[in-house]
Scaffold this active site. Structure first.
Site, PDB file in Angstrom:
ATOM      1  N   ARG A 173      74.328 -84.361 -91.926  1.00 36.07           N
ATOM      2  CA  ARG A 173      73.617 -84.355 -90.805  1.00 36.07           C
ATOM      3  C   ARG A 173      72.293 -83.406 -90.867  1.00 36.07           C
ATOM      4  O   ARG A 173      71.288 -83.710 -90.442  1.00 36.07           O
ATOM      5  CB  ARG A 173      74.284 -84.079 -89.371  1.00 36.07           C
ATOM      6  CG  ARG A 173      75.486 -84.954 -89.086  1.00 36.07           C
ATOM      7  CD  ARG A 173      76.280 -84.307 -88.059  1.00 36.07           C
ATOM      8  NE  ARG A 173      75.570 -83.499 -86.873  1.00 36.07           N
ATOM      9  CZ  ARG A 173      75.257 -84.188 -85.882  1.00 36.07           C
ATOM     10  NH1 ARG A 173      75.432 -85.528 -85.737  1.00 36.07           N
ATOM     11  NH2 ARG A 173      74.232 -83.565 -84.799  1.00 36.07           N
ATOM     12  N   ARG A 177      64.861 -79.734 -97.059  1.00 36.77           N
ATOM     13  CA  ARG A 177      63.482 -79.789 -97.199  1.00 36.77           C
ATOM     14  C   ARG A 177      62.883 -78.870 -98.129  1.00 36.77           C
ATOM     15  O   ARG A 177      62.869 -77.700 -97.841  1.00 36.77           O
ATOM     16  CB  ARG A 177      62.658 -79.830 -95.725  1.00 36.77           C
ATOM     17  CG  ARG A 177      62.982 -80.868 -94.872  1.00 36.77           C
ATOM     18  CD  ARG A 177      61.874 -80.970 -93.909  1.00 36.77           C
ATOM     19  NE  ARG A 177      62.438 -81.520 -92.598  1.00 36.77           N
ATOM     20  CZ  ARG A 177      62.738 -81.079 -91.538  1.00 36.77           C
ATOM     21  NH1 ARG A 177      62.428 -79.768 -91.599  1.00 36.77           N
ATOM     22  NH2 ARG A 177      63.252 -81.611 -90.360  1.00 36.77           N
ATOM     23  N   ARG A 250      87.856 -80.870 -80.970  1.00 38.29           N
ATOM     24  CA  ARG A 250      87.428 -79.493 -80.812  1.00 38.29           C
ATOM     25  C   ARG A 250      86.750 -79.594 -79.578  1.00 38.29           C
ATOM     26  O   ARG A 250      86.257 -80.224 -79.172  1.00 38.29           O
ATOM     27  CB  ARG A 250      86.471 -79.245 -82.028  1.00 38.29           C
ATOM     28  CG  ARG A 250      87.113 -79.027 -83.357  1.00 38.29           C
ATOM     29  CD  ARG A 250      87.883 -77.841 -83.331  1.00 38.29           C
ATOM     30  NE  ARG A 250      87.254 -76.618 -83.660  1.00 38.29           N
ATOM     31  CZ  ARG A 250      87.916 -75.620 -83.505  1.00 38.29           C
ATOM     32  NH1 ARG A 250      89.147 -75.452 -83.449  1.00 38.29           N
ATOM     33  NH2 ARG A 250      87.227 -74.275 -83.726  1.00 38.29           N
ATOM     34  N   ARG A 281      77.079 -69.580 -81.663  1.00 39.74           N
ATOM     35  CA  ARG A 281      75.401 -69.623 -81.291  1.00 39.74           C
ATOM     36  C   ARG A 281      75.342 -68.991 -79.777  1.00 39.74           C
ATOM     37  O   ARG A 281      76.033 -69.120 -78.991  1.00 39.74           O
ATOM     38  CB  ARG A 281      74.622 -70.992 -81.600  1.00 39.74           C
ATOM     39  CG  ARG A 281      75.374 -72.002 -80.918  1.00 39.74           C
ATOM     40  CD  ARG A 281      74.727 -73.330 -80.999  1.00 39.74           C
ATOM     41  NE  ARG A 281      75.460 -74.688 -80.352  1.00 39.74           N
ATOM     42  CZ  ARG A 281      74.962 -75.904 -80.706  1.00 39.74           C
ATOM     43  NH1 ARG A 281      74.264 -76.016 -81.502  1.00 39.74           N
ATOM     44  NH2 ARG A 281      75.635 -76.932 -80.023  1.00 39.74           N
ATOM     45  N   GLU A 306      78.375 -69.530 -77.541  1.00 38.37           N
ATOM     46  CA  GLU A 306      79.291 -70.582 -77.618  1.00 38.37           C
ATOM     47  C   GLU A 306      80.542 -70.165 -78.393  1.00 38.37           C
ATOM     48  O   GLU A 306      80.300 -69.895 -79.474  1.00 38.37           O
ATOM     49  CB  GLU A 306      78.241 -71.635 -78.318  1.00 38.37           C
ATOM     50  CG  GLU A 306      79.182 -73.151 -78.279  1.00 38.37           C
ATOM     51  CD  GLU A 306      77.780 -74.120 -78.462  1.00 38.37           C
ATOM     52  OE1 GLU A 306      76.557 -73.954 -77.936  1.00 38.37           O
ATOM     53  OE2 GLU A 306      78.198 -75.020 -79.421  1.00 38.37           O
ATOM     54  N   TYR A 354      81.341 -88.842 -83.461  1.00 35.43           N
ATOM     55  CA  TYR A 354      80.133 -88.104 -83.068  1.00 35.43           C
ATOM     56  C   TYR A 354      79.001 -88.911 -82.928  1.00 35.43           C
ATOM     57  O   TYR A 354      78.596 -89.568 -83.824  1.00 35.43           O
ATOM     58  CB  TYR A 354      79.997 -86.909 -84.177  1.00 35.43           C
ATOM     59  CG  TYR A 354      78.977 -86.001 -83.576  1.00 35.43           C
ATOM     60  CD1 TYR A 354      79.393 -84.606 -83.202  1.00 35.43           C
ATOM     61  CD2 TYR A 354      77.533 -86.234 -83.460  1.00 35.43           C
ATOM     62  CE1 TYR A 354      78.336 -83.699 -82.735  1.00 35.43           C
ATOM     63  CE2 TYR A 354      76.578 -85.088 -83.197  1.00 35.43           C
ATOM     64  CZ  TYR A 354      77.287 -84.079 -82.837  1.00 35.43           C
ATOM     65  OH  TYR A 354      76.450 -82.937 -82.505  1.00 35.43           O
ATOM     66  N   ASP A 356      74.794 -88.923 -81.432  1.00 37.81           N
ATOM     67  CA  ASP A 356      73.875 -88.005 -80.660  1.00 37.81           C
ATOM     68  C   ASP A 356      73.442 -89.113 -79.406  1.00 37.81           C
ATOM     69  O   ASP A 356      74.093 -90.033 -79.402  1.00 37.81           O
ATOM     70  CB  ASP A 356      72.633 -88.171 -81.833  1.00 37.81           C
ATOM     71  CG  ASP A 356      72.894 -87.013 -82.722  1.00 37.81           C
ATOM     72  OD1 ASP A 356      73.454 -85.965 -82.360  1.00 37.81           O
ATOM     73  OD2 ASP A 356      72.302 -87.039 -84.055  1.00 37.81           O
TER      74      ASP A 356
END
Ligand code: UDP
Length: 368
Positions: A173, A177, A250, A281, A306, A354, A356
């Site tokens: 995911r 770059r 989870r 995070r 989190e 999952y 988005d």
């Protein structure tokens, strides 16, 4: 036989349910949306604190390259131009994400794509065949140094499993770059709703009947009797009374705190990639909405740490666990689901995958 009261019952008011309701209304079908939580919006729900939209169920950044999807959400409520550029903190060392020339420079002190590629090429030699798990995939993408500081412990915290025991696709995911570009997503359009996600949900559900605090399973035959068809967005194993066993999920818990300072970390999201901290995070919510000098106009800030953990009954399930056992168990439920012609199963929990946000809209509205 008595005609049902509604054309459609939608179980769950998250994005899948809310977009389905919008579509039904638009097509002239009556529907009722029920949700077991005290509020609408599923994990998109935000709670305003100190004038700041706090993403109560984790940071949500909308991103898509589909112009029709972007136009659709903006027609409901305007989005800003927020660009997600999280940082990684490894025991006090800061790195840019996703993995790009800034990260490679911070890690190795190099400056050109050629130098970065040469180092990764050397380090990935230890993986000689096609990567078969997350660890091999990560080393093959970015080499061992980055794997050890930015991936290994973070992933173990997030999933509660060793990287060797997780599928390779999870890490795919993330973009890699060889340019100086900290934009986490490759998509053309990106942002969050200027008035918060509740405004998006309200626009989707405008004119739709809703009931909150309503548990489908507590009174199943009553709810089922209300409509010809059902769109079910809850847990698929629960729908079928766990007949093939329980699926694992989870979950994450959030520790949210208001601080008497205008700025805590200078960024919306900082990942803590070392096992030295139990959280994965910290989100500082005002940075989704306020930019530059605007940040200091609010003297307070709200942050959320989190903590990922294994799901147990009574908690909110967040992520499906796509290991071999769960994939096989889900396959059986999926077969059964296909034989139910009155019910459509959709979204992260009912499809056990999952998702988005944008692909959900694309799918429900069939926006190609
Ligand atoms: N990941 C990581 N380090 C990071 C961020 C992500 O190792 O700092 C890995 C981790 O395994 C995670 C996966 O990349 O599960 C996908 O990350 P993404 O940010 O897409 O996950 P999300 O938070 O959206 O679930």
């Amino acid at each position: 036989m008595e005609r049902s009261k509604y054309d459609c019952l939608i179980v769950g008011s998250g994005l899948y349910g809310a977009v389905s309701a919008w579509k039904a209304r638009r097509e002239g079908r009556s529907c009722l949306v029920i949700d077991r939580r005290p509020q609408l919006g599923g994990n998109l729900y935000c709670q305003k604190t100190e004038g700041i939209e706090v993403h109560s169920y984790g940071p949500h950044i909308f991103h898509t390259s589909n112009r029709k999807v972007w136009d659709f959400v903006n027609s409901l409520t305007p989005f800003n131009g927020f660009i997600n550029s999280p940082l990684a903190n490894y025991n006090g060392e800061l790195y840019s994400l996703p993995f790009n020339m800034n990260t490679f420079r911070q890690m190795w002190g190099i400056s050109t794509p050629e130098e970065a590629k040469a180092i990764i090429e050397e380090q990935r030699k230890e993986i000689s065949c096609e990567p078969s798990n997350l660890e091999e995939q990560a080393i093959s993408l970015v080499g061992r140094n980055i794997y050890e500081k930015l991936i290994k412990e973070y992933t173990q915290k997030q999933w509660g499993r060793e990287c060797k025991d997780l599928p390779a696709f999870i890490i795919k995911r993330l973009p890699v770059r060889f340019e100086y570009n900290n934009n986490y997503y490759d998509d053309t359009y990106q942002g969050v709703p200027v008035k918060g996600y509740n405004a998006l949900i309200e626009a989707l559900l405008e004119g739709v009947e809703t009931v909150t605090g309503a548990d489908f399973f507590a009174n199943r035959s009553y709810w089922e009797s209300l409509a010809e068809r059902i769109i079910f967005t809850g847990r698929i194993d629960e729908y079928f009374d766990f007949c093939f066993g329980r699926l694992d999920y989870r979950t994450v818990t959030f520790e949210t705190e208001t601080l008497d300072i205008p700025d805590f970390q200078g960024n919306a999201v900082v990942n803590y990639t070392s096992k030295a901290q139990p959280f994965t995070r910290i989100t500082e919510h005002k940075h989704f909405y306020l930019f530059g000098d605007e940040v200091k106009f609010n003297p307070k800030t709200v942050i959320s740490r989190e903590y990922p953990c294994e799901w147990s009954e009574g908690r909110e399930p967040f992520y499906p666990v796509n290991d071999i056992r769960n994939t096989a168990v889900y396959g059986k439920y999926r077969e059964l689901a296909l034989s139910q012609n009155k019910v459509v199963f959709g979204g992260r929990l009912a499809e056990y995958r999952y998702y988005d946000m944008a692909p959900i809209i694309e799918k429900v509205l069939d926006l190609k």
